[in-house]
Design a protein around this motif. Structure first.
Motif, PDB file in Angstrom:
ATOM      1  N   ARG A   1       0.832  -1.212   0.000  1.00 13.47           N
ATOM      2  CA  ARG A   1       0.000   0.000   0.000  1.00 13.47           C
ATOM      3  C   ARG A   1       0.865   1.260   0.000  1.00 13.47           C
ATOM      4  O   ARG A   1       0.537   2.245  -0.677  1.00 13.47           O
ATOM      5  CB  ARG A   1      -0.928  -0.002   1.214  1.00 13.47           C
ATOM      6  CG  ARG A   1      -2.067  -0.989   1.075  1.00 13.47           C
ATOM      7  CD  ARG A   1      -2.986  -0.955   2.257  1.00 13.47           C
ATOM      8  NE  ARG A   1      -4.019  -1.959   2.120  1.00 13.47           N
ATOM      9  CZ  ARG A   1      -4.560  -2.604   3.126  1.00 13.47           C
ATOM     10  NH1 ARG A   1      -4.184  -2.338   4.370  1.00 13.47           N
ATOM     11  NH2 ARG A   1      -5.501  -3.508   2.925  1.00 13.47           N
ATOM     12  N   LEU A   2       1.961   1.221   0.759  1.00 16.87           N
ATOM     13  CA  LEU A   2       2.886   2.358   0.747  1.00 16.87           C
ATOM     14  C   LEU A   2       3.507   2.528  -0.636  1.00 16.87           C
ATOM     15  O   LEU A   2       3.652   3.647  -1.126  1.00 16.87           O
ATOM     16  CB  LEU A   2       3.986   2.169   1.799  1.00 16.87           C
ATOM     17  CG  LEU A   2       3.547   2.290   3.248  1.00 16.87           C
ATOM     18  CD1 LEU A   2       4.645   1.823   4.183  1.00 16.87           C
ATOM     19  CD2 LEU A   2       3.147   3.733   3.571  1.00 16.87           C
ATOM     20  N   LEU A   3       3.864   1.416  -1.247  1.00 19.63           N
ATOM     21  CA  LEU A   3       4.417   1.463  -2.593  1.00 19.63           C
ATOM     22  C   LEU A   3       3.421   2.100  -3.560  1.00 19.63           C
ATOM     23  O   LEU A   3       3.775   2.964  -4.361  1.00 19.63           O
ATOM     24  CB  LEU A   3       4.778   0.051  -3.064  1.00 19.63           C
ATOM     25  CG  LEU A   3       5.244  -0.084  -4.509  1.00 19.63           C
ATOM     26  CD1 LEU A   3       6.592   0.584  -4.701  1.00 19.63           C
ATOM     27  CD2 LEU A   3       5.310  -1.545  -4.898  1.00 19.63           C
ATOM     28  N   ASP A   4       2.174   1.692  -3.461  1.00 17.67           N
ATOM     29  CA  ASP A   4       1.128   2.229  -4.320  1.00 17.67           C
ATOM     30  C   ASP A   4       1.008   3.747  -4.159  1.00 17.67           C
ATOM     31  O   ASP A   4       0.834   4.464  -5.139  1.00 17.67           O
ATOM     32  CB  ASP A   4      -0.204   1.546  -3.989  1.00 17.67           C
ATOM     33  CG  ASP A   4      -1.323   1.975  -4.918  1.00 17.67           C
ATOM     34  OD1 ASP A   4      -1.223   1.707  -6.133  1.00 17.67           O
ATOM     35  OD2 ASP A   4      -2.296   2.567  -4.427  1.00 17.67           O
ATOM     36  N   ALA A   5       1.118   4.219  -2.941  1.00 21.05           N
ATOM     37  CA  ALA A   5       0.952   5.647  -2.662  1.00 21.05           C
ATOM     38  C   ALA A   5       2.238   6.452  -2.868  1.00 21.05           C
ATOM     39  O   ALA A   5       2.176   7.683  -2.983  1.00 21.05           O
ATOM     40  CB  ALA A   5       0.462   5.838  -1.222  1.00 21.05           C
ATOM     41  N   ASN A   6       3.372   5.769  -2.914  1.00 21.08           N
ATOM     42  CA  ASN A   6       4.667   6.462  -2.947  1.00 21.08           C
ATOM     43  C   ASN A   6       5.630   5.819  -3.940  1.00 21.08           C
ATOM     44  O   ASN A   6       6.816   5.636  -3.645  1.00 21.08           O
ATOM     45  CB  ASN A   6       5.311   6.420  -1.554  1.00 21.08           C
ATOM     46  CG  ASN A   6       4.449   7.023  -0.492  1.00 21.08           C
ATOM     47  OD1 ASN A   6       4.383   8.237  -0.364  1.00 21.08           O
ATOM     48  ND2 ASN A   6       3.775   6.182   0.275  1.00 21.08           N
ATOM     49  N   LEU A   7       5.152   5.474  -5.103  1.00 21.85           N
ATOM     50  CA  LEU A   7       5.957   4.696  -6.046  1.00 21.85           C
ATOM     51  C   LEU A   7       7.254   5.400  -6.428  1.00 21.85           C
ATOM     52  O   LEU A   7       8.328   4.795  -6.389  1.00 21.85           O
ATOM     53  CB  LEU A   7       5.141   4.347  -7.294  1.00 21.85           C
ATOM     54  CG  LEU A   7       5.830   3.453  -8.322  1.00 21.85           C
ATOM     55  CD1 LEU A   7       6.303   2.146  -7.708  1.00 21.85           C
ATOM     56  CD2 LEU A   7       4.901   3.196  -9.499  1.00 21.85           C
TER      57      LEU A   7
END
Length: 187
Positions: A87-93
């Motif tokens: 989820r962090l990756l999705d929001a902070n790619l």
């Protein structure tokens, strides 16, 4: 022009082209400043990279530490860590691509400080794996550290192929990765 605007454009440029291919002129053009004027706001391109990498790793440390330190069973913590990571990756790619891969362009003390932060992330994964082994939830392995670092590598590599517009959501990918990882740890 604020340092936050400069950092935002540097994140975009470093993510698109990579740090070595971005010059100070590229950054100054992106923020509509003369190259010399950029140095009023930042000390160097490497200092800018350091700040971005610190911020990127900090995002993950802040989110993952409470999960790992919780009293939940290790299997639940592994699922929660993987889910939170995706989820962090999705929001902070963009910043993740930089934090997880471009730290290698840092030198000296800057590199040393980032290696310490990376060790903290690795330590979180080592902890949850060793907790799971100690509790009998996971199979005993000779080198829990290798398992934990492999998991960090697996999650970090998702930044190279993950797409926000892809067919699978971050949650879908997290569920599949959790099943694979836990299958290996408990099977």
């Amino acid at each position: 022009m604020s340092p936050a605007q400069i950092e935002r454009e540097a994140i975009r440029l470093f993510s698109e082209k990579t740090y070595p291919l971005v010059g100070m002129r590229d950054i100054s053009d992106a923020v509509e400043l003369l190259p010399g004027s950029l140095y009023v706001h930042i000390t160097s391109k490497e200092d800018l990279l350091l700040k971005i990498v610190e911020r990127g790793i900090g995002i993950y440390l802040s989110a993952l530490t409470p999960i790992v330190e919780s009293e939940k069973p290790a299997q639940d913590r592994i699922r929660d860590v993987i889910s939170s990571y995706l989820r962090l990756l999705d929001a902070n790619l963009d910043i993740t691509k930089i934090a997880m891969f471009q730290w290698r362009y840092l030198n000296g003390e800057n590199l040393a400080s980032i290696l310490e932060l990376r060790d903290q992330i690795d330590g979180l994964f080592v902890r949850v794996v060793t907790d799971g082994i100690a509790a009998g939830e996971f199979n005993s392995v000779r080198h829990p550290h290798v398992v934990a670092i492999s998991l960090v590598g697996l999650l970090s590599s998702t930044a190279q192929w993950y797409s926000v517009q892809g067919a699978l959501s971050a949650d879908d990918i997290a569920e599949q990765l959790s099943d694979i990882v836990l299958g290996g740890l408990t099977g």
